[in-house]
Design a protein around this motif. Structure first.
Motif, short mmCIF file in Angstrom:
data_model
loop_
_atom_site.label_atom_id
_atom_site.label_comp_id
_atom_site.label_asym_id
_atom_site.label_seq_id
_atom_site.Cartn_x
_atom_site.Cartn_y
_atom_site.Cartn_z
N PRO A 78 0.91 -1.13 0.12
CA PRO A 78 0.07 0.01 -0.17
C PRO A 78 0.81 1.32 -0.02
O PRO A 78 1.67 1.30 0.81
N PRO A 79 0.66 2.12 -1.03
CA PRO A 79 1.55 3.42 -0.87
C PRO A 79 0.93 4.49 -0.03
O PRO A 79 -0.43 4.20 0.46
N ARG A 80 1.57 5.35 0.44
CA ARG A 80 1.26 6.46 1.11
C ARG A 80 1.49 7.97 0.36
O ARG A 80 2.29 7.90 -0.21
N PHE A 81 0.41 8.74 0.77
CA PHE A 81 0.36 9.85 0.08
C PHE A 81 0.26 11.09 0.91
O PHE A 81 -0.21 10.95 2.06
N GLN A 82 1.00 12.29 0.48
CA GLN A 82 0.91 13.59 1.23
C GLN A 82 -0.14 14.41 0.15
O GLN A 82 0.07 14.50 -1.00
N VAL A 83 -1.17 15.02 0.70
CA VAL A 83 -1.95 15.85 -0.13
C VAL A 83 -1.99 17.35 0.28
O VAL A 83 -2.29 17.60 1.30
N ARG A 84 -1.89 18.26 -0.64
CA ARG A 84 -2.19 19.64 -0.25
C ARG A 84 -3.28 20.06 -1.04
O ARG A 84 -3.26 20.05 -2.30
N ALA A 85 -4.35 20.70 -0.32
CA ALA A 85 -5.55 21.05 -1.36
C ALA A 85 -5.89 22.60 -0.26
O ALA A 85 -5.55 22.74 0.76
N PRO A 86 -6.84 23.36 -1.33
CA PRO A 86 -7.14 24.68 -0.73
C PRO A 86 -8.03 24.45 0.42
O PRO A 86 -8.94 23.62 0.28
N SER A 127 6.05 6.69 -0.30
CA SER A 127 6.46 5.14 -0.22
C SER A 127 6.38 4.46 -1.03
O SER A 127 5.38 5.18 -2.05
N GLY A 128 6.68 3.45 -1.09
CA GLY A 128 6.43 2.37 -2.39
C GLY A 128 7.66 2.24 -3.32
O GLY A 128 8.89 2.87 -2.93
N ARG A 129 7.73 1.74 -4.55
CA ARG A 129 8.70 1.55 -5.20
C ARG A 129 9.38 2.88 -5.86
O ARG A 129 8.58 3.83 -5.76
N PRO A 156 5.80 9.66 -9.23
CA PRO A 156 7.25 9.25 -9.16
C PRO A 156 7.23 9.32 -7.24
O PRO A 156 6.67 10.17 -6.78
N LEU A 157 8.29 8.59 -6.88
CA LEU A 157 8.32 8.58 -5.37
C LEU A 157 9.08 9.82 -5.12
O LEU A 157 9.94 10.39 -5.57
N GLY A 158 8.32 10.86 -4.22
CA GLY A 158 8.92 11.93 -3.47
C GLY A 158 8.76 13.06 -4.22
O GLY A 158 9.19 14.22 -3.86
N ARG A 159 8.07 13.13 -5.52
CA ARG A 159 7.92 14.23 -6.31
C ARG A 159 6.41 14.80 -6.36
O ARG A 159 5.64 13.78 -6.81
N PRO A 160 6.18 16.05 -6.17
CA PRO A 160 4.58 16.20 -6.06
C PRO A 160 3.95 16.34 -7.62
O PRO A 160 4.67 16.87 -8.36
N GLN A 187 -6.84 -3.19 -8.64
CA GLN A 187 -8.11 -2.48 -8.54
C GLN A 187 -8.70 -2.51 -7.06
O GLN A 187 -9.50 -2.58 -6.59
N LEU A 188 -7.40 -1.42 -6.50
CA LEU A 188 -7.81 -1.14 -5.24
C LEU A 188 -7.56 0.63 -4.94
O LEU A 188 -6.90 0.95 -5.79
N VAL A 189 -8.71 1.05 -4.11
CA VAL A 189 -8.13 2.18 -3.91
C VAL A 189 -7.27 2.63 -3.05
O VAL A 189 -7.09 2.29 -1.74
N ALA A 190 -5.95 3.36 -3.43
CA ALA A 190 -4.82 3.58 -2.94
C ALA A 190 -4.90 4.87 -2.01
O ALA A 190 -4.27 4.82 -0.76
N GLY A 191 -5.55 5.72 -2.30
CA GLY A 191 -5.69 7.10 -1.54
C GLY A 191 -6.98 7.65 -1.99
O GLY A 191 -7.48 7.59 -2.87
N SER A 192 -7.34 8.56 -1.38
CA SER A 192 -8.53 9.37 -1.57
C SER A 192 -8.52 10.97 -0.97
O SER A 192 -7.78 11.31 -0.17
N VAL A 193 -9.08 11.77 -1.76
CA VAL A 193 -9.27 13.15 -1.30
C VAL A 193 -10.65 13.78 -1.36
O VAL A 193 -11.35 13.39 -2.50
N LEU A 194 -11.17 14.32 -0.32
CA LEU A 194 -12.28 14.72 -0.13
C LEU A 194 -12.40 16.19 -0.85
O LEU A 194 -11.49 16.87 -0.25
#
Length: 217
Positions: A78-86, A127-129, A156-160, A187-194
């Motif tokens: 499972p990957p991990r994400f950072q999200v920046r949104a208004p 995270s991830g490959r 890409p890993l670590g690139r926004p 076919q899995l939801v790896a991440g989500s943004v509301l």
């Protein structure tokens, strides 16, 4: 027995559903960390039409379907994400809406009926490959109000990476939609943004109403 609703009922129900999945995973020696459990539940939950995304999240947990998804996730990283949104708070005095950034798009002020605009979500895979990973973009909720010209992205890993979001609202009210990042290999939801915006009618003074006379005494 009695009818119960709200978070005080949903919390124990959700915990029970997860406990069933964990029990089955332990007996079958299937990986079941928090990230895999979340992906399995988010992928298979039943989204309820007519209920806002901000009110239901991904929808009703489907234990049997989530179990099948959890088994697919056994050998998946499972990957991990950072999200920046208004984020836009209430009107300040006198400078207008206060603007911030957060993990989801939420604008409480600044929208009028019929207005359109474009916002940007910035997603970074942390995270991830090491080589780039591809994800399909899938919307749930007010899809007539939120959309993106992108159907998939490579992270890409670590690139926004920036995802443009076009918003078009109708009458006054609340509009919300979830943007899922789906890993096509499993076919899995790896991440989500509301994404949520609040639309208000402008207050127009009634010129036919006489001003109140104040008694100086």
């Amino acid at each position: 027995y009695k009818v119960s609703g709200g978070t005080s009922a949903a919390g124990p129900h959700g915990a029970g559903h997860v406990a069933l999945l964990v029990s089955a995973a332990r007996q079958s020696r299937v990986a079941h960390d928090a990230f895999r459990l979340r992906a399995a539940i988010a992928t298979t939950a039943k989204f309820l039409e007519g209920v806002e995304a901000r009110a239901q999240g991904h929808g009703l947990v489907q234990v049997s379907d989530a179990w099948e998804a959890l088994k697919r996730a056994n050998d998946w990283e499972p990957p991990r994400f950072q999200v920046r949104a208004p984020l836009v708070g209430a009107e300040s005095i006198p400078g207008g809406p206060e603007r911030f950034t957060g993990r989801g798009l939420f604008e409480l002020a600044g929208w009028k009926p019929g207005q359109s605009g474009r916002r940007e979500l910035t997603v970074t895979r942390i995270s991830g490959r090491t080589n780039a990973s591809r994800y399909a973009l899938r919307w749930k909720g007010h899809t007539e109000a939120f959309r993106s010209e992108l159907k998939e992205i490579e992270l890409p890993l670590g690139r926004p990476v920036t995802i443009p979001v076009d918003i078009h609202v109708g009458a006054a009210g609340s509009y919300s939609a979830i943007l899922d990042l789906v890993d096509p290999e499993v076919q899995l939801v790896a991440g989500s943004v509301l994404n949520t915006v609040m639309v208000a009618d402008a207050l127009v003074p009634d010129l036919d109403v006489a001003p109140l006379a104040l008694d100086p005494h």
